[in-house]
Write a protein that holds these residues in place. Structure first.
Motif, PDB file in Angstrom:
ATOM      1  N   GLY A  49       0.803  -1.215   0.000  1.00  0.00           N
ATOM      2  CA  GLY A  49       0.000   0.000   0.000  1.00  0.00           C
ATOM      3  C   GLY A  49       0.838   1.269   0.000  1.00  0.00           C
ATOM      4  O   GLY A  49       1.955   1.296   0.518  1.00  0.00           O
ATOM      5  N   LEU A  51      -0.491   3.992   1.408  1.00  0.00           N
ATOM      6  CA  LEU A  51      -0.974   4.734   2.569  1.00  0.00           C
ATOM      7  C   LEU A  51      -0.847   3.886   3.827  1.00  0.00           C
ATOM      8  O   LEU A  51      -1.265   2.728   3.853  1.00  0.00           O
ATOM      9  CB  LEU A  51      -2.446   5.122   2.365  1.00  0.00           C
ATOM     10  CG  LEU A  51      -3.180   5.707   3.579  1.00  0.00           C
ATOM     11  CD1 LEU A  51      -2.519   6.998   4.049  1.00  0.00           C
ATOM     12  CD2 LEU A  51      -4.653   5.933   3.253  1.00  0.00           C
ATOM     13  N   ILE A  53      -1.890   4.228   7.921  1.00  0.00           N
ATOM     14  CA  ILE A  53      -2.624   4.984   8.940  1.00  0.00           C
ATOM     15  C   ILE A  53      -2.160   4.504  10.303  1.00  0.00           C
ATOM     16  O   ILE A  53      -2.159   3.300  10.581  1.00  0.00           O
ATOM     17  CB  ILE A  53      -4.140   4.785   8.788  1.00  0.00           C
ATOM     18  CG1 ILE A  53      -4.594   5.271   7.409  1.00  0.00           C
ATOM     19  CG2 ILE A  53      -4.896   5.533   9.885  1.00  0.00           C
ATOM     20  CD1 ILE A  53      -6.015   4.892   7.067  1.00  0.00           C
ATOM     21  N   LEU A  83     -12.642   5.456   4.505  1.00  0.00           N
ATOM     22  CA  LEU A  83     -11.743   4.734   3.602  1.00  0.00           C
ATOM     23  C   LEU A  83     -12.495   4.201   2.390  1.00  0.00           C
ATOM     24  O   LEU A  83     -11.986   4.252   1.264  1.00  0.00           O
ATOM     25  CB  LEU A  83     -11.053   3.587   4.349  1.00  0.00           C
ATOM     26  CG  LEU A  83     -10.072   3.983   5.451  1.00  0.00           C
ATOM     27  CD1 LEU A  83      -9.471   2.736   6.092  1.00  0.00           C
ATOM     28  CD2 LEU A  83      -8.980   4.895   4.924  1.00  0.00           C
ATOM     29  N   PHE A  88     -10.000   3.586  -0.493  1.00  0.00           N
ATOM     30  CA  PHE A  88      -8.952   2.854   0.220  1.00  0.00           C
ATOM     31  C   PHE A  88      -9.474   1.561   0.851  1.00  0.00           C
ATOM     32  O   PHE A  88      -8.731   0.859   1.548  1.00  0.00           O
ATOM     33  CB  PHE A  88      -8.320   3.735   1.297  1.00  0.00           C
ATOM     34  CG  PHE A  88      -7.547   4.905   0.739  1.00  0.00           C
ATOM     35  CD1 PHE A  88      -6.387   4.703   0.002  1.00  0.00           C
ATOM     36  CD2 PHE A  88      -7.990   6.206   0.936  1.00  0.00           C
ATOM     37  CE1 PHE A  88      -5.682   5.771  -0.526  1.00  0.00           C
ATOM     38  CE2 PHE A  88      -7.283   7.292   0.417  1.00  0.00           C
ATOM     39  CZ  PHE A  88      -6.133   7.072  -0.316  1.00  0.00           C
ATOM     40  N   LEU A 103      -9.003  -3.787   2.533  1.00  0.00           N
ATOM     41  CA  LEU A 103      -8.313  -2.518   2.347  1.00  0.00           C
ATOM     42  C   LEU A 103      -7.624  -2.504   0.991  1.00  0.00           C
ATOM     43  O   LEU A 103      -7.115  -3.525   0.532  1.00  0.00           O
ATOM     44  CB  LEU A 103      -7.283  -2.293   3.454  1.00  0.00           C
ATOM     45  CG  LEU A 103      -7.841  -2.144   4.871  1.00  0.00           C
ATOM     46  CD1 LEU A 103      -6.713  -1.762   5.838  1.00  0.00           C
ATOM     47  CD2 LEU A 103      -8.959  -1.118   4.935  1.00  0.00           C
ATOM     48  N   ASP A 105      -4.668  -0.525  -1.202  1.00  0.00           N
ATOM     49  CA  ASP A 105      -3.552   0.425  -1.247  1.00  0.00           C
ATOM     50  C   ASP A 105      -3.324   1.077   0.108  1.00  0.00           C
ATOM     51  O   ASP A 105      -2.854   2.206   0.187  1.00  0.00           O
ATOM     52  CB  ASP A 105      -3.844   1.499  -2.310  1.00  0.00           C
ATOM     53  CG  ASP A 105      -2.588   2.129  -2.895  1.00  0.00           C
ATOM     54  OD1 ASP A 105      -1.491   1.573  -2.690  1.00  0.00           O
ATOM     55  OD2 ASP A 105      -2.710   3.182  -3.560  1.00  0.00           O
ATOM     56  N   CYS A 106      -3.639   0.359   1.184  1.00  0.00           N
ATOM     57  CA  CYS A 106      -3.696   0.971   2.509  1.00  0.00           C
ATOM     58  C   CYS A 106      -3.391  -0.060   3.589  1.00  0.00           C
ATOM     59  O   CYS A 106      -3.702  -1.249   3.434  1.00  0.00           O
ATOM     60  CB  CYS A 106      -5.110   1.553   2.696  1.00  0.00           C
ATOM     61  SG  CYS A 106      -5.442   2.250   4.322  1.00  0.00           S
ATOM     62  N   ARG A 107      -2.802   0.391   4.678  1.00  0.00           N
ATOM     63  CA  ARG A 107      -2.504  -0.470   5.818  1.00  0.00           C
ATOM     64  C   ARG A 107      -2.783   0.307   7.105  1.00  0.00           C
ATOM     65  O   ARG A 107      -2.517   1.510   7.182  1.00  0.00           O
ATOM     66  CB  ARG A 107      -1.051  -0.941   5.772  1.00  0.00           C
ATOM     67  CG  ARG A 107      -0.687  -2.029   6.801  1.00  0.00           C
ATOM     68  CD  ARG A 107       0.673  -2.597   6.455  1.00  0.00           C
ATOM     69  NE  ARG A 107       1.204  -3.533   7.444  1.00  0.00           N
ATOM     70  CZ  ARG A 107       0.975  -4.847   7.439  1.00  0.00           C
ATOM     71  NH1 ARG A 107       0.198  -5.370   6.498  1.00  0.00           N
ATOM     72  NH2 ARG A 107       1.521  -5.638   8.354  1.00  0.00           N
ATOM     73  N   PHE A 209      -8.758  12.975   4.274  1.00  0.00           N
ATOM     74  CA  PHE A 209      -8.591  11.846   3.359  1.00  0.00           C
ATOM     75  C   PHE A 209      -8.786  12.242   1.901  1.00  0.00           C
ATOM     76  O   PHE A 209      -8.225  11.596   1.003  1.00  0.00           O
ATOM     77  CB  PHE A 209      -9.501  10.691   3.768  1.00  0.00           C
ATOM     78  CG  PHE A 209      -8.923   9.905   4.907  1.00  0.00           C
ATOM     79  CD1 PHE A 209      -8.087   8.830   4.673  1.00  0.00           C
ATOM     80  CD2 PHE A 209      -9.162  10.276   6.218  1.00  0.00           C
ATOM     81  CE1 PHE A 209      -7.504   8.123   5.709  1.00  0.00           C
ATOM     82  CE2 PHE A 209      -8.603   9.567   7.280  1.00  0.00           C
ATOM     83  CZ  PHE A 209      -7.762   8.492   7.023  1.00  0.00           C
ATOM     84  N   ARG A 213      -6.026  11.318  -0.777  1.00  0.00           N
ATOM     85  CA  ARG A 213      -6.363  10.731  -2.071  1.00  0.00           C
ATOM     86  C   ARG A 213      -5.738  11.520  -3.224  1.00  0.00           C
ATOM     87  O   ARG A 213      -5.169  10.940  -4.155  1.00  0.00           O
ATOM     88  CB  ARG A 213      -7.886  10.697  -2.218  1.00  0.00           C
ATOM     89  CG  ARG A 213      -8.441  10.130  -3.519  1.00  0.00           C
ATOM     90  CD  ARG A 213      -8.431   8.613  -3.496  1.00  0.00           C
ATOM     91  NE  ARG A 213      -7.209   8.035  -4.007  1.00  0.00           N
ATOM     92  CZ  ARG A 213      -6.909   6.747  -3.934  1.00  0.00           C
ATOM     93  NH1 ARG A 213      -7.724   5.895  -3.323  1.00  0.00           N
ATOM     94  NH2 ARG A 213      -5.779   6.294  -4.434  1.00  0.00           N
TER      95      ARG A 213
END
Length: 219
Positions: A49, A51, A53, A83, A88, A103, A105-107, A209, A213
């Motif tokens: 990902g 992104l 968080i 998200l 996301f 999810l 492209d995100c963790r 967000f 994005r």
């Protein structure tokens, strides 16, 4: 199945003893709530990902119960809805780890992996858990943005990148360069307390967000 890459990321064991106070609290919760996860909560999402968080710590009846970050309490309602809105995540969040939510492209991770008493990890506990955050960051080769939820997460993220928090003031909606190509986005934590008091509105959270994005789409 755990991916080979994910298995190489340092993570605390189920009975991690780095923080005696948290370990004692964990044992108490195992007796009081035997059906709960009651262990360090692993990160959620892909290491590929762009992104990451960073939250504060698992909630007693949220992630500490379910074993998935931000799952089981109001903070997850707002976070996962946001998200999904900004691409996301996909699926439907249902406050349980088997809801099928994915999810994209995100963790998600936390500055402290274990639930602390009164939702307040100490500075020493955050520092003890920071090597795991460093490991997450090092394992994300495509990382372009980090969202820090709250001042503690902001400070721990900066320290994990080898930066001095005193040089980067936290502010909702503020951005800071962590290193070339990676930007930190600050947000108030999406806790029920912050939303009930009006410190954080849904629109304020979504604005952060939306900026994330746009940043990732332009990178």
């Amino acid at each position: 199945m755990v991916s080979t890459a994910a298995s190489r990321v340092p993570a605390p064991g189920r009975d991690c003893g780095l923080c005696p106070r948290l370990a004692e609290f964990r044992q108490t919760n195992r007796a009081t709530f035997p059906s709960y996860h009651n262990a360090p909560v692993p990160s959620f999402g892909t290491l590929d990902g762009r992104l990451l968080i960073v939250g504060l710590a698992p909630g007693l009846h949220g992630a500490n119960q379910t074993g998935r970050p931000f799952t089981g309490d109001y903070a997850g309602d707002l976070l996962y809805d946001t998200l999904i809105r900004y691409g996301f995540a996909r699926g439907q969040y249902d406050r349980r780890p088997d809801d099928g939510l994915e999810l994209l492209d995100c963790r998600l991770t936390n500055a402290a992996r274990c639930v602390p008493p009164e939702n307040k990890p100490t500075p020493a506990e955050i520092a003890s858990c920071r090597p795991f955050l460093v490991g997450e960051i090092s394992a994300m080769p495509r990382l372009r943005a980090v969202v820090a939820l709250g001042t503690v997460s902001h400070n721990s993220t900066l320290t994990a990148f080898g930066l001095r928090p005193s040089h980067f003031r936290f502010g909702h909606g503020a951005t800071h360069m962590l290193r070339p190509g990676v930007t930190l986005f600050d947000s108030y934590h999406c806790s029920r307390y912050n939303t009930n008091t009006g410190r954080l509105t849904t629109e304020m959270f979504q604005t952060v967000f939306a900026a994330v994005r746009a940043h990732i789409d332009a990178s």
